[in-house]
Write an enzyme that holds these catalytic residues in place. Structure first.
Site, PDB file in Angstrom:
ATOM      1  N   MET A   1       6.904 -61.011   6.231  1.00  0.00           N
ATOM      2  CA  MET A   1       6.070 -60.792   4.847  1.00  0.00           C
ATOM      3  C   MET A   1       5.016 -59.995   5.562  1.00  0.00           C
ATOM      4  O   MET A   1       4.240 -60.692   6.373  1.00  0.00           O
ATOM      5  CB  MET A   1       5.848 -62.269   4.306  1.00  0.00           C
ATOM      6  CG  MET A   1       5.289 -62.002   3.053  1.00  0.00           C
ATOM      7  SD  MET A   1       4.883 -63.661   2.366  1.00  0.00           S
ATOM      8  CE  MET A   1       4.865 -64.829   3.586  1.00  0.00           C
TER       9      MET A   1
ATOM     10  N   ARG B   1       4.245 -71.388   0.648  1.00  0.00           N
ATOM     11  CA  ARG B   1       3.266 -72.328   0.370  1.00  0.00           C
ATOM     12  C   ARG B   1       3.872 -73.763   0.320  1.00  0.00           C
ATOM     13  O   ARG B   1       3.229 -74.537   1.003  1.00  0.00           O
ATOM     14  CB  ARG B   1       2.276 -72.075  -0.564  1.00  0.00           C
ATOM     15  CG  ARG B   1       1.368 -70.774  -0.538  1.00  0.00           C
ATOM     16  CD  ARG B   1       0.911 -70.100  -1.853  1.00  0.00           C
ATOM     17  NE  ARG B   1      -0.063 -69.167  -1.473  1.00  0.00           N
ATOM     18  CZ  ARG B   1      -0.793 -68.407  -2.182  1.00  0.00           C
ATOM     19  NH1 ARG B   1      -0.805 -68.732  -3.310  1.00  0.00           N
ATOM     20  NH2 ARG B   1      -1.640 -67.441  -1.898  1.00  0.00           N
TER      21      ARG B   1
ATOM     22  N   HIS C   1      -3.082 -70.067   7.012  1.00  0.00           N
ATOM     23  CA  HIS C   1      -1.804 -69.223   6.811  1.00  0.00           C
ATOM     24  C   HIS C   1      -1.381 -69.339   5.254  1.00  0.00           C
ATOM     25  O   HIS C   1      -1.546 -70.486   4.723  1.00  0.00           O
ATOM     26  CB  HIS C   1      -1.090 -68.880   7.769  1.00  0.00           C
ATOM     27  CG  HIS C   1       0.048 -69.916   7.889  1.00  0.00           C
ATOM     28  ND1 HIS C   1       1.385 -69.649   8.231  1.00  0.00           N
ATOM     29  CD2 HIS C   1       0.281 -71.071   7.514  1.00  0.00           C
ATOM     30  CE1 HIS C   1       1.995 -70.601   8.402  1.00  0.00           C
ATOM     31  NE2 HIS C   1       1.367 -71.610   8.140  1.00  0.00           N
ATOM     32  N   GLU C   2      -0.574 -68.202   4.817  1.00  0.00           N
ATOM     33  CA  GLU C   2      -0.144 -68.059   3.430  1.00  0.00           C
ATOM     34  C   GLU C   2      -1.283 -68.272   2.192  1.00  0.00           C
ATOM     35  O   GLU C   2      -0.956 -69.255   1.446  1.00  0.00           O
ATOM     36  CB  GLU C   2       1.073 -69.210   3.239  1.00  0.00           C
ATOM     37  CG  GLU C   2       2.153 -68.942   4.375  1.00  0.00           C
ATOM     38  CD  GLU C   2       2.836 -67.824   4.441  1.00  0.00           C
ATOM     39  OE1 GLU C   2       2.601 -66.674   3.311  1.00  0.00           O
ATOM     40  OE2 GLU C   2       3.369 -67.335   5.328  1.00  0.00           O
ATOM     41  N   GLY C   3      -2.274 -67.948   2.407  1.00  0.00           N
ATOM     42  CA  GLY C   3      -3.512 -68.052   1.866  1.00  0.00           C
ATOM     43  C   GLY C   3      -4.427 -69.156   2.291  1.00  0.00           C
ATOM     44  O   GLY C   3      -3.851 -70.519   2.058  1.00  0.00           O
TER      45      GLY C   3
END
Length: 607
Positions: A169, A305, A449-451
């Site tokens: 990603m 997430r 990570h992942e926001g």
């Protein structure tokens, strides 16, 4: 090594996952109505058993090596990983775990997502760095299943499901992390339906490795002339090696490894800086629609997430299992009452403060595990309700509002649990002779990570809590109320009804104060308190998750499906949450209603 020389376990009792699957989330009921044709309780239990054996034999023993021998970039731009990684992932592939959650018509094994997530928790707890490669690949293949053309699914998705190609990603850039509106990567039409990709991507996990036949990058980029900001972002399939119409690999696609990031933890998953199109020969294919790339990527991001939250819970549970085993073996000190220096030393688990730290770990780790598996069960329920639009929408709303909580609060509590695990071991816990310091370092990534969790807080308060006039929050409110109503008739859980009901009321009161401020154009002021609101909502949701576990434990013990001791442990953790963690919602609500925001009003010059 354990206190008496034995290896510390990477996980707790077998019954923990079965309890979540079949007692709390009623996977048996979903299987009986067709959630996964061809699967029953016996087959699901067998899959969990295979996963555990693979973790014990392969994943867990490799984790210290992958931590000590971190990835690096070789001369010529190739990536180096330690010996054993490819073989371990080969064993994962051969056991069918890449294909497990996908539908049979796509080449998968039709395993319920809930069962797949339970198996993933084992792999994450045993070796999160190793699990990073299939974790991203499975999420990427799911995105292609939703958005790809038949040709793209045949050439790119099918080999990912087989475990031959891996996926990534590619969102962030050196100058643009969470601020995706500022990305600079370009995609110029070549006139034949493909695009020339140029730009750089930073923090790309699995961006280069010698493990798979090909790497399928999913790249966010802007087509010249597209709208500004996030509305002009598209997504492109950009493979390391070009793939012909017949599926055969072709030439390199001008994707270059420009650097490897050396991390505090989670070192097993290589993290890279990638350069696309330095020689003008990087070609990508549009995935989905033009200018809809961010919406498409969120299909992968939302799955990721929940997976991040699950990974954080798994690492917390591994630390809990290790520190619990150590505390039962480690002899030190004597009882507080009657300190006879000639009496035998006692296991440290007999000291009250050690039990406090262990119970706190249990409440955090099993609470986070419960929340993430609840979310996984909602994914299965959504699939079952595809012909019932109202039910599908209700489940969608629940997933929407629970996802930022599952990611953010599981990673916060998971890290706190790992800190307590180190503390239980004392000085030994701070050394690399024991796994708990590595687990802490590995888990420190998950709030980022992942926001990052601040982004999750903004998402929860700024979008999810107010979307569709608060429909998602109301759906969650109804679910919690149903559990509260059930608990009123329970002997063991009735005392927990009022604390949770009060906390639920506080969430509504806080949103009633913050919502009008956002509607009146004071979004900046309201959203500056997004993180405290996230904590308020998360502590309440964890209370609900623990009440669900308490009720399930009470039922299962009464019918002989779990031991009395196991059920009492669940009920005691529920009691701890309601007595010590949930009351913190009171002061959070007070400050949110008052609009206290000392950090936002702190002048830069005052720091």
């Amino acid at each position: 090594m354990g206190a008496s020389g034995g290896a510390l376990p990477f996980w707790g009792p077998d019954q923990e996952l079965e309890f979540h699957l079949f007692e709390v989330n009623d996977l048996g009921g979903m299987l009986s109505v067709g959630a996964a044709p061809g699967h029953d309780r016996e087959s699901v239990t067998a899959v969990i058993g295979v996963a555990r054996k693979l973790c014990e034999d392969v994943f867990a023993p490799l984790a210290p090596k992958m931590d000590a021998e971190e990835p690096r970039m070789l001369e010529g731009g190739e990536a180096w990983l330690p010996e054993g990684v490819a073989e371990a992932l080969g064993a994962f592939r051969d056991a069918g775990f890449f294909a497990a959650p996908f539908p049979e018509q796509a080449g998968g094994l039709d395993l319920p997502y809930l069962a797949h997530s339970a198996a993933s928790a084992l792999f994450q707890g045993a070796n999160g760095g190793l699990m990073g490669y299939p974790f991203l690949t499975i999420a990427a293949a799911n995105m292609q299943l939703a958005l790809g053309t038949e040709d793209q699914q045949r050439r790119y998705m099918a080999p990912m499901i087989e475990g031959r190609f891996f996926g990534t990603m590619c969102l962030s850039e050196p100058q643009a992390g969470s601020s995706l509106a500022d990305i600079r990567t370009k995609a110029e039409p070549l006139g034949d339906g493909t695009y020339r990709i140029t730009g750089s991507k930073m923090w790309i996990s699995g961006g280069e490795q010698p493990l798979s036949e090909n790497i399928i990058h999913h790249v966010l980029a802007k087509i010249p002339g597209s709208p500004p900001g996030v509305k002009g972002i598209s997504m492109f399939i950009t493979p390391k090696f070009r793939v012909g119409e017949d599926g055969a690999l072709g030439a390199r696609n001008d994707v270059r490894l420009a650097g490897v990031n050396h991390k505090m933890g989670n070192r097993g998953t290589i993290n890279t800086l990638l350069s696309f199109g330095d020689e003008g020969a990087c070609v990508g294919e549009l995935l989905g629609e033009e200018n809809k790339g961010l919406a498409g990527m969120f299909l992968m991001m939302n799955e990721a997430r929940i997976g991040v939250g699950l990974g954080a819970a798994a690492l917390a549970y591994s630390g809990y299992a290790a520190s619990l085993a150590y505390a039962r073996e480690r002899l030190q000190g004597r009882p507080i009452d009657g300190r006879d220096p000639t009496s035998p030393m006692i296991p440290i688990i007999e000291h009250p403060d050690v039990r406090r730290m262990l119970l706190r770990q249990k409440a955090y780790a099993e609470g986070a595990l419960g929340l993430c598996l609840l979310c996984a069960g909602l994914v299965d329920a959504q699939r079952l309700s595809k012909d019932d639009a109202d039910e599908a929408q209700r489940l969608h709303l629940l997933l929407e509002i629970l996802t930022p909580i599952a990611k953010a609060w599981s990673s916060e509590t998971g890290l706190a649990a790992n800190a307590e695990a180190i503390q239980v071991l004392g000085g030994y816990g701070y050394t690399r002779d024991y796994p708990v310091e590595r687990l802490y370092r590995d888990n420190r990534l998950n709030p980022i990570h992942e926001g990052a969790n601040g982004i999750q807080a903004l998402d929860l308060l700024g979008r999810k809590a107010v979307m569709a006039d608060g429909a998602a929050l109301m759906a969650l409110h109804r679910e919690i109320q149903e559990t509260l109503s059930e608990a009123e008739g329970s002997t063991a859980c009735a005392p927990f009804v009022k604390p949770l009901s009060d906390a639920l009321g506080r969430v509504g009161a806080a949103l009633s104060a913050l919502g009008p401020r956002m509607a009146a154009g004071e979004a900046g002021a309201a959203l500056s308190n997004a993180t405290p609101f996230l904590e308020l909502a998360s502590r309440t949701v964890f209370g609900w998750v623990w009440l669900r576990q308490g009720l399930a434990a009470e039922r299962a013990a009464a019918q002989g499906r779990v031991s009395a001791a196991y059920a009492k442990g669940k009920l005691q953790a529920c009691r701890y949450w309601m007595a010590w963690e949930l009351p913190q919602t009171a002061y959070l609500t007070e400050h949110l209603i008052a609009g206290e925001r000392s950090w936002a009003e702190m002048d830069e010059a005052w720091f």
